[in-house]
Design a protein around this motif. Sequence first.
Motif, PDB file in Angstrom:
ATOM      1  N   PRO A  13      12.058 -10.091  13.975  1.00  0.00           N
ATOM      2  CA  PRO A  13      11.240  -9.621  15.099  1.00  0.00           C
ATOM      3  C   PRO A  13       9.941  -9.009  14.615  1.00  0.00           C
ATOM      4  N   TYR A  14       8.922  -9.041  15.462  1.00  0.00           N
ATOM      5  CA  TYR A  14       7.666  -8.397  15.126  1.00  0.00           C
ATOM      6  C   TYR A  14       7.797  -6.888  15.261  1.00  0.00           C
ATOM      7  N   VAL A  15       7.214  -6.178  14.319  1.00  0.00           N
ATOM      8  CA  VAL A  15       6.983  -4.748  14.484  1.00  0.00           C
ATOM      9  C   VAL A  15       5.547  -4.615  15.001  1.00  0.00           C
ATOM     10  N   PHE A  16       5.413  -3.958  16.142  1.00  0.00           N
ATOM     11  CA  PHE A  16       4.105  -3.712  16.757  1.00  0.00           C
ATOM     12  C   PHE A  16       3.703  -2.312  16.320  1.00  0.00           C
ATOM     13  N   ALA A  17       2.645  -2.214  15.497  1.00  0.00           N
ATOM     14  CA  ALA A  17       2.300  -0.937  14.892  1.00  0.00           C
ATOM     15  C   ALA A  17       0.785  -0.744  14.836  1.00  0.00           C
ATOM     16  N   PRO A  23       8.807  -1.671   6.119  1.00  0.00           N
ATOM     17  CA  PRO A  23       8.719  -0.644   5.061  1.00  0.00           C
ATOM     18  C   PRO A  23       7.539   0.308   5.233  1.00  0.00           C
ATOM     19  N   PHE A  24       6.416  -0.191   5.728  1.00  0.00           N
ATOM     20  CA  PHE A  24       5.232   0.650   5.894  1.00  0.00           C
ATOM     21  C   PHE A  24       5.401   1.639   7.048  1.00  0.00           C
ATOM     22  N   VAL A  25       6.186   1.239   8.058  1.00  0.00           N
ATOM     23  CA  VAL A  25       6.481   2.161   9.155  1.00  0.00           C
ATOM     24  C   VAL A  25       7.439   3.246   8.678  1.00  0.00           C
ATOM     25  N   VAL A  26       8.456   2.836   7.928  1.00  0.00           N
ATOM     26  CA  VAL A  26       9.428   3.795   7.389  1.00  0.00           C
ATOM     27  C   VAL A  26       8.732   4.817   6.494  1.00  0.00           C
ATOM     28  N   GLN A  27       7.736   4.371   5.742  1.00  0.00           N
ATOM     29  CA  GLN A  27       7.007   5.252   4.816  1.00  0.00           C
ATOM     30  C   GLN A  27       5.832   5.980   5.489  1.00  0.00           C
ATOM     31  N   ASN A  28       5.707   5.814   6.828  1.00  0.00           N
ATOM     32  CA  ASN A  28       4.661   6.483   7.624  1.00  0.00           C
ATOM     33  C   ASN A  28       3.244   6.047   7.252  1.00  0.00           C
ATOM     34  N   GLN A  29       3.123   4.852   6.654  1.00  0.00           N
ATOM     35  CA  GLN A  29       1.797   4.308   6.399  1.00  0.00           C
ATOM     36  C   GLN A  29       1.277   3.540   7.612  1.00  0.00           C
ATOM     37  N   LEU A  30       2.175   3.199   8.504  1.00  0.00           N
ATOM     38  CA  LEU A  30       1.852   2.642   9.807  1.00  0.00           C
ATOM     39  C   LEU A  30       2.648   3.415  10.856  1.00  0.00           C
ATOM     40  N   LYS A  31       2.136   3.419  12.065  1.00  0.00           N
ATOM     41  CA  LYS A  31       2.836   4.094  13.168  1.00  0.00           C
ATOM     42  C   LYS A  31       3.406   3.034  14.107  1.00  0.00           C
ATOM     43  N   GLY A  32       4.733   2.922  14.149  1.00  0.00           N
ATOM     44  CA  GLY A  32       5.377   1.917  14.978  1.00  0.00           C
ATOM     45  C   GLY A  32       5.347   2.276  16.451  1.00  0.00           C
ATOM     46  N   LEU A  33       5.122   1.258  17.295  1.00  0.00           N
ATOM     47  CA  LEU A  33       5.112   1.458  18.749  1.00  0.00           C
ATOM     48  C   LEU A  33       6.248   0.716  19.443  1.00  0.00           C
ATOM     49  N   ALA A  34       6.622  -0.462  18.916  1.00  0.00           N
ATOM     50  CA  ALA A  34       7.656  -1.276  19.566  1.00  0.00           C
ATOM     51  C   ALA A  34       8.080  -2.388  18.619  1.00  0.00           C
TER      52      ALA A  34
END
Length: 323
Positions: A125-129, A211-222
């Motif tokens: 699935p896509y991570v929308f971030a 991985p970038f969302v988990v590491q807070n380098q990106l902010k996940g929205l959906a």
Amino acid sequence: MLTRRFVLGLLAACAVGALSPAQAQTFTKQVTIIVPYAPGGTSDVLARLMAPKLSAAIGQPVIVENKPSSSGNVGADYVARAAGDGHTLLITDAGTLASTPNLFKKLSFNVQTDLVPVTMVSFSPYVFAVHPSVPASTFEELIAYDKANPGKLNVGTSGVGSVQHLTAIVFSKKYGIKWGIVPYRGGAAAVRAVVSNESNVIFNGAIATQPFVVQNQLKGLAVSGEKRLQALPNLPSFKELNTPVTDTGSWQAIYASKGTPPAVAKKLSEEFGKILAAPDVTAKIAELGSESRAGTPEDLSKWMTKSIAEWGEVVKSENISLD
């Protein structure tokens, strides 16, 4: 004393002897898996996960070669033109491959006749971030921010005509979003661009993005699809948000060159099926936020026919043209 050449020849003979006669006859040299995107993306990660296991199964070296291009068309064309003997394979985002016939009227290859289906590999699935600097923590807040700041946001995509590109266009039309759409040479490059804030919004496969969302380098929205990701349980699914496209995501599949005999495609499908069913591979793919989706060449062919028709309806209804 045995010579070095004799010993190497003896070892090679033993390796071939361990294979079935059908395997020894089918695979006679190095197999190359072409990834039509830059290193680090979903296709690349999966190819490098499976290559050593395929090598062990067929008794030949298996290498991964990246041929990045806009939407993967150069890599796909390369495989389509290679010898049809099962030794040159393509692993690609099948959803993007399905969208290209409706978007590019002058493709150098025919998706359905110049590539031989082998197997579906996975659905991610896509991570929308967004970049952390974007002042929005939910999808609704992002829409509100864009309406107050039209043209300030840019979506990084894996290439012109990719499913990410189409998804961004559909969202912009549905919600009146005025973001720009910036193509990169694959999903990994797009992710890096958003992490560095060169662009600031992304829809991309979970394997390369989570991985970038988990590491807070990106902010996940959906996340796309009907359910939430285990690793990102706080992010709502597209179904929950009632978005215009729900099942959009990274469908990874393997194809062989035009002319590859059905028996060879079937053999490859069976070998990849065994690899994808192995507990360590299944667990690794799940850990990365994806699901194994192995199947027969016939299954992939039917899926592609259906997907080309479905994306064709989206392209037609949204009046999208990239030629």
